[in-house]
Structures are given as C-alpha cells and as structure tokens.
Enzyme design. Structure first.
Site, PDB file in Angstrom:
ATOM      1  N   ASP A   1      -3.765 -15.366   2.120  1.00  0.00           N
ATOM      2  CA  ASP A   1      -5.061 -15.976   1.823  1.00  0.00           C
ATOM      3  C   ASP A   1      -6.156 -15.327   2.669  1.00  0.00           C
ATOM      4  OD1 ASP A   1      -6.866 -17.773   0.741  1.00  0.00           O
ATOM      5  OD2 ASP A   1      -5.752 -19.566   1.328  1.00  0.00           O
TER       6      ASP A   1
ATOM      7  N   ASP B   1      -9.069 -21.455  -7.146  1.00  0.00           N
ATOM      8  CA  ASP B   1      -8.663 -22.779  -6.661  1.00  0.00           C
ATOM      9  C   ASP B   1      -8.855 -23.825  -7.738  1.00  0.00           C
ATOM     10  OD1 ASP B   1      -7.781 -22.054  -4.243  1.00  0.00           O
ATOM     11  OD2 ASP B   1      -9.570 -22.633  -3.128  1.00  0.00           O
TER      12      ASP B   1
HETATM   13  C1  DGJ Z   1      -7.422 -21.553  -0.287  1.00  0.00           C
HETATM   14  C2  DGJ Z   1      -6.397 -21.259  -1.338  1.00  0.00           C
HETATM   15  O1  DGJ Z   1      -6.996 -20.733  -2.464  1.00  0.00           O
HETATM   16  C3  DGJ Z   1      -5.627 -22.529  -1.637  1.00  0.00           C
HETATM   17  O2  DGJ Z   1      -4.742 -22.312  -2.685  1.00  0.00           O
HETATM   18  C4  DGJ Z   1      -4.920 -22.951  -0.396  1.00  0.00           C
HETATM   19  O3  DGJ Z   1      -3.955 -21.989  -0.050  1.00  0.00           O
HETATM   20  C5  DGJ Z   1      -5.916 -23.162   0.730  1.00  0.00           C
HETATM   21  N1  DGJ Z   1      -6.762 -22.012   0.906  1.00  0.00           N
HETATM   22  C6  DGJ Z   1      -5.193 -23.444   2.012  1.00  0.00           C
HETATM   23  O4  DGJ Z   1      -6.022 -23.483   3.088  1.00  0.00           O
END
Ligand code: DGJ
Length: 742
Positions: A479, A549
């Site tokens: 990430d 997300d």
């Molecule tokens: C952002 C990501 O896109 C989510 O899927 C998740 O992993 C969160 N960060 C976790 O902090």
C-alpha cells in the site's frame, strides 16, 4: 523482418502488417515524423509523405537557413529555441546558462527482441523473434553528448514502445531540464482526447474533450502517478466507437510525476509529448554519466477503443507482467480490512479464516494493523514486526495456523512510510522526506521515507524479508497512502535536489525488484489508498493492483470500465464487500456485487459471520463460478459493450481467443417503470457462424444472431408479470456464459 531502412534517404519504416510507423532524418539532421497508423506497404521512397517545410511569414529560419523552419515540420524529438516554438521533448541547461542543442543523426542499429531498461520497468520479450528494436543515435558535438532514441515494434501487436537515453561524453556537466520519453507530431487535430481521471474512491473515470488549438494536458506532481490522472491518454476520431474507428493512445510505464499533453499548433498539427513532468525535474549529467527515460507504449487501433484495449491487454499480459503469477490462476482471497478495520485479534481472524475456507476461499489476507503497536492510523508504520497485543505468539504462529487451515497467507505492508509514533522514526528521524528548517506536512498521520537513499531501501527490505521468510508468505499487498510533500533529500547535493522525485521512484522499483528476486513465489498486489498508483510501471512488479477503495458495485462498474481501457482484467483487484457499502452507504444485492467483481482478480472483503445461510450458499456458488471461468477471464479478449458514463446500463464481455466460449456481464443501475418489451444485449467478438449454447438454459444461438440481434435479457418486472419476471428493482445484473457447440 519488422524494420525497413532506406539507407540513402534515411527513412525508417517499422511495420508488422497491422501498423506502420515511419520517420526519417530531416535535412538538418534531426528526426522527422512521417506516418503512424494502419500498415502501409513497404515502399522504396516515402519522401512524398513529408509535409511542406517552407517557412511562412514570420516563421524563423533554422540556424539561418532561409528556406527551412522547424516550426512548420513534423518532428520526432523536437527541441526549442532554433525556430520551433512548440513545447519541446528536450531541454538541456549548459554550464554557460544556454539551452540550445543540436542533436544530429549519426547512425542506427537494429536488434532482435527488446533490450531491458536498466532500473526501470518496461515491456520485454522472452523470445527475440517477438519484436525488433531500432536505436537511432544522434550527437551534439559541441555539447559532446549522445542521444539515443529507442523504438520497438512487436510482431503481432499494434504497439510501438519508445524511450530515450542520453550520455554525457564531455568533461563538463550539463543539466537535463526536460527529457520526454516520446514525442510525435500528428498531421491533424480532428480528435477527441480521452483521459482517465478522478479522485480517491472514483478513480479512472473516462473524461473526454475535443482537441483545440493550444495545449491540453494531464499530469501529476504528487510523486505518484495518482488517483487524479492516470498516465494514459487516447486520441480518438469523433466517429470512433468501442468497436470501430481510429484511436491513437499513449500509456506511460512509470509511477511518479508525469505529463501527457497534446499541443495543437497554428497549422492544426498535434504534438504529443509524454514523459517525466519537467516541473521539479532537473538531472545533472557529469562526464560519462547517462540518463535513461522511462518507456511509453503507443497503440494505434482502427477497431475502436476495444481494439486499442485488446492490444494493451495482450502486450501487458505477455510482455510486461512477469514471474510465476503471470499465467497462473490467482487465488480467490478474503481481506479482513472492511470486515474488521484495525479492530481484530488472533481469535477473530482465525474464525473468519475458517469460515472463509468453508466458502471456498483460497487466500487469507491480513490487512493493516498486524504490526508494531498499530491499532489505528496514528502509529507504527515502519515497525514491521508482530503486534504482540494482537498476536501474543507472534505473526509466524498466526501464519502457521492459516496455512494449517489449507489457506494461503497474505500480509499488508506500507513499505515507503513511517509513523511519527514508531520505533523506526525514533531510531532514524532523519530518514524522512523533509526540507531543512521547514515544517513537514503529514498525510494520513504519516511521513514518507526517503527512498532515494539506498540504505533506507535496504533496511526496509531486511525488515520485510524477515517477515516473509518467517511466515512463508504467499501474498503481499503493498500500500501507499499519501503523496510526497516537501520533496528534498538530505543526501543529495544542492544542485541535484530536483532529481529527488525520480530517484525516489527508482528506490521503490529497487525494493520491489529485490523482493521479487528473493521471493519469486510471492504474489504482489499494488495499492495506493485504493487506485492511486495503478500504472504499467507497477504492473511490471505486481501483476495485480487494488483498483479502488470504493467497493460499491455501482461505482465499481465505472471504475473498472475506465481501468479496462489500458489495463488487463487480470490486473484489476476487485472484491465483493458488505451491503450497505462502506464508501457510499448504498445497499445492493449480493449478486451484482459479485457480477461486477468477477471481471477482475476476485475476492471478498467482508465478515463472513454476518452472512446468513442463503448468502453463504450464494457465495459458494460465486466462488465456484469464478474458479471455473478464471482462465477465460484472465486470458480472453475483453470488449466493452455499454458505457456506464453514458447511460443507465453497462455491459462488457470476454471472448476466449479461439472464440469457443464467452462470459458476459450486464448491469442496470435504476429500474424502469413499464419497461421495454423486447430487451436484448448486442454482443461482439464471437464467431458469426458458430453455434453457442447459453449455459443454464437450452437456448442456442449462432454468433451472428447474438451479435446482430443480441442475446435476450430475461423479462423485467412490470407489475402484471411478477410471476415470470426475472429482474426487478434497482441494481439489476446478469451474467451469461456461452459455449460453442457442434
Ligand atoms: C488503503 C487501502 O486501499 C485499503 O484497502 C486498506 O489496505 C487501507 N489502506 C489500510 O490502511
């Protein structure tokens, strides 16, 4: 043979029978554009394709040659300041403060296959017969520098890749202030420019605008390719549709600051330039030092946007994505993020994992919160060891339990970041990106590590490697949740601070490369606060990317539709989540959530304990369906059918390469009262004369019936028909599977 050279006229013709790309050495020794488009025959002389180069009133003459002006010429790698006033591909500041250069053609070389770009992601060939590469060497003798323009044409694909390389062979340093990867001057401007733009939770929406005189561009100066603009533009004709018409497109194989622009000049020619954003980019080249630009993939299609997408998909699936997972089935996963967020312990997770295993899930992914003292977004990034409050026996023990359940195990990392509250920050407060004597901006409560410094990359590698080894890790979600601010590196010389952004992303690529070399079996999924770094650069390292997300299926239709323009379905991370959705609070049926997520790398992001028995059964059959068809989804030709940006319905389909089977997804956002009686969905890409059986029914159709008349949609609710209606209410969806029969 794919590259033909007329030695005398110095004309270069790259052609594979599908496309032709032609350029030549102009009379001043620079490279000029001749043609890019549908294949034309090999000819002994293409001089007739050159345009009228005579100066017009008030154009300047190139270096005093009264009959020659660069302003009127179509060029391949233009420079500014010697009679061309359009934006250049190249600008070099020399020690005396001047910017004029004059790179003159010296020689060319042709090789089979495609050379690697050192330290950078790029398309590649495994078999050298798959492509040919020509390198054109130009020289500025005053500067004592060599410029190499590199072009590759692939045997079976309507794609040309380009990059540029420069070497300082003199004793005096100079500064690259603008070093584009590619430029081309197209002869007209009758185009609509298409871009993939948006924001967090609504990434890669299709935006279009007609080209006008002047400059239109998209870019990022965030230190990442960004949620806001994907490094991709396409120019389509007004009449071009998904299946017909011309498109020129450009995708930048890079994950940091970029610009992609179209400049329409006074003579209606269109100059495309694409490369590293020149803002805050200056690269010092001292004696014998060189700089390699990232690569641009240029695709021409005369079969509309679908034709363009299929070329990108084939190219990326076969010549960009690497490693064990390139051609392998990807495990159906469950990710605990939306199920628990930070609030979990070992016991809860094991329960979730057991339940998931029972549903047919293959990989358990433990997201954010498993390390350091991380129970919220305030702490612990960088402390890549077990959170002992949550895992009293350590993460290794937990990993063993997951493996013992017969599941693969994946972990979330955010390698580039550090929390101000962390042991890593305590130990190395000087490792962050910040500008001396200035405050530092936080993003999601965190700071960015200076990945332009190798020692930092190595330390993070060591920390991650330990965990990967000890947990026998199968999967990593990498990430990246904030953009760069106060860009500056303590280790760079003052006159090299504008190298920072590029050096940073080279550090990111370096860490990826170290990890994939050391752990070739690990499946990587890239992520950046959802889809903030979904670019071909990262696909070279991580074969799949978390698209957004936003897991609401209605939003996902748009996001995945836009993403599919350049990126293969096999790279688009897409999960079924809970309803109401966490990003939009919209409630949708479980069926549409899966019917959208099937068109990607499939998984779940919900708490299976909250499912009732009926939903569990439905999920079991969704997983079986996906597993059965995953190879078709991964390898087939993808066609967009109905555009969600233009109406209430959307549809897409995948056809196997041999046209023996197809899977179709159809979606309708809002119900229509008293709907149309005859509703069909017109398909494409099938064999017109083959007979197809619609799975789950005894209906058979010839391909031409399905394409010209369409596949009938099941009856929609209109009140009186409630007994036979198969579709009702908002958020309808339908999956069809067709298989050819004798
Ligand atoms: C952002 C990501 O896109 C989510 O899927 C998740 O992993 C969160 N960060 C976790 O902090």
């Amino acid at each position: 043979m794919l590259i033909f050279v007329d030695e005398e006229k110095k004309q270069f013709h790259l052609t594979n029978g599908k496309i032709s790309y032609l350029f030549y050495v102009m009379r001043n020794g620079h490279l000029g554009s001749l043609y890019f488009g549908k294949a034309i025959d090999i000819h002994s002389d293409f001089s007739q394709l050159q345009n009228d180069h005579s100066p017009t009133t008030y154009t300047s003459y190139f270096f005093g040659d009264r009959s020659y002006s660069l302003e009127t010429l179509r060029q391949e790698y233009p420079i500014f300041g010697t009679s061309d006033y359009r934006e250049p591909a190249l600008s070099i500041r020399q020690l005396d403060g001047s910017h004029i250069t004059n790179f003159i053609y010296k020689y060319y070389s042709i090789t089979k296959g495609k050379p690697l770009l050192h330290g950078l992601p790029a398309t590649y060939t495994e078999n050298e017969e798959d492509a040919e590469t020509i390198q054109i060497v130009l020289e500025d003798s005053l500067l004592n520098a060599e410029l190499v323009l590199c072009y590759t044409i692939f045997k079976d694909l309507s794609a040309i890749t380009r990059s540029a390389y420069i070497c300082n062979q003199g004793s005096q340093p100079f500064y690259l202030e603008r070093f584009m990867s590619a430029a081309i001057d197209l002869p007209d401007h009758d185009f609509i420019m298409l871009q993939l733009s948006g924001a967090w939770a609504r990434e890669r929406h299709i935006k279009e605008r007609p080209l006008e005189m002047g400059t239109q561009s998209i870019s990022s100066i965030r230190g990442s390719s960004s949620h806001q603009h994907n490094p991709f533009i396409a120019l389509r004709r007004k009449e071009t549709t998904e299946c017909h018409g011309e498109v020129y497109s450009f995708n930048f194989v890079y994950s940091s600051n970029f610009i992609a622009q179209a400049e329409v000049d006074q003579f209606d020619t269109t100059r495309i330039t694409i490369g590293i954003h020149p803002f805050r980019f200056t690269w010092k080249l001292s004696e014998n030092e060189h700089f390699q630009s990232p690569e641009v993939v240029m695709v021409y299609s005369e079969e509309g946007l679908n034709g363009m997408s299929q070329t990108y998909h084939d190219l990326y699936r076969n010549h960009l994505i690497r490693g064990k997972w390139k051609n392998a089935d990807r495990p159906v996963l469950i990710n605990n993020w939306e199920a628990t967020y930070f609030n979990f312990d070992e016991k809860t997770l094991i329960e979730i994992a057991k339940e998931a295993k029972d549903l047919g899930i293959e990989l358990f992914v433990l997201d954010d919160g498993w390390f350091g003292k991380r129970n919220n977004a305030l702490t612990s990034l960088g402390d890549w060891y077990s959170n002992t409050d949550k895992f009293p026996y350590g993460i290794n023990h937990f990993a063993n339990q997951i493996h013992e359940l017969g599941l693969k195990f994946g972990l979330w990392f955010e390698p580039e970041m550090v929390s101000p509250i962390s042991n890593l920050f305590k130990e190395h407060p000087d490792w962050i990106i910040s500008t001396p004597n200035r405050p530092v901006s936080l993003g999601r409560n965190q700071l960015v590590l200076d990945f332009s410094r190798e020692e930092i990359v190595v330390e993070i590698y060591n920390r991650m490697a330990k965990i990967i080894k000890n947990t026998n890790l199968d999967y990593i979600k990498w990430d990246m949740n904030r953009y760069i601010t106060e860009a500056y590196s303590n280790e760079l010389a003052n006159d090299q601070q504008d190298e920072f952004y590029h050096r940073y992303i080279l550090g990111v690529y370096d860490l990826y490369e170290r990890l994939i070399q050391q752990f070739p079996n690990v499946l990587f999924e890239s992520c950046a606060g959802g889809g903030g770094r979904f670019d071909p650069g990262l696909l070279y390292f991580a074969p799949q990317a978390w698209a957004s997300d936003n897991t609401d299926p209605i939003e996902r239709i748009k996001i995945q539709y836009g993403t599919s323009l350049p990126y293969p379905i096999s790279s688009i991370g897409s999960h079924v989540s809970a309803s109401p959705n966490h990003q939009t609070r919209r409630s949708t049926p479980l069926s549409i959530r899966a019917n959208v997520a099937f068109f990607g790398t499939f998984g779940y992001e919900l708490n299976p304990f909250k499912l009732n028995e009926e939903e569990k059964l439905e999920i079991k059959s969704q997983i079986q369906f996906y597993k059965k068809h995953q190879s078709l989804i991964r390898n087939g030709d993808f066609y967009r059918l109905l555009n969600p940006f233009k109406g209430n319905e959307a549809a897409w389909m995948i056809v196997s390469k041999d046209k023996s089977e197809s899977i179709i997804g159809w979606y309708k956002v809002l119900a229509t009262p008293n709907p149309k009686k005859f509703q069909t969905l017109k398909l494409t890409g099938l064999d017109p004369h083959r007979k197809y059986l619609q799975s789950g029914s005894n209906h058979t159709f010839f391909g031409n019936e399905l394409m010209f008349n369409g596949i009938p949609l099941p009856p929609e609710y209109n009140g009186p028909n409630k007994k036979i209606a198969k579709r009702a209410g908002d958020f309808q969806s339908q999956i069809f599977y067709l298989v050819s029969i004798k």
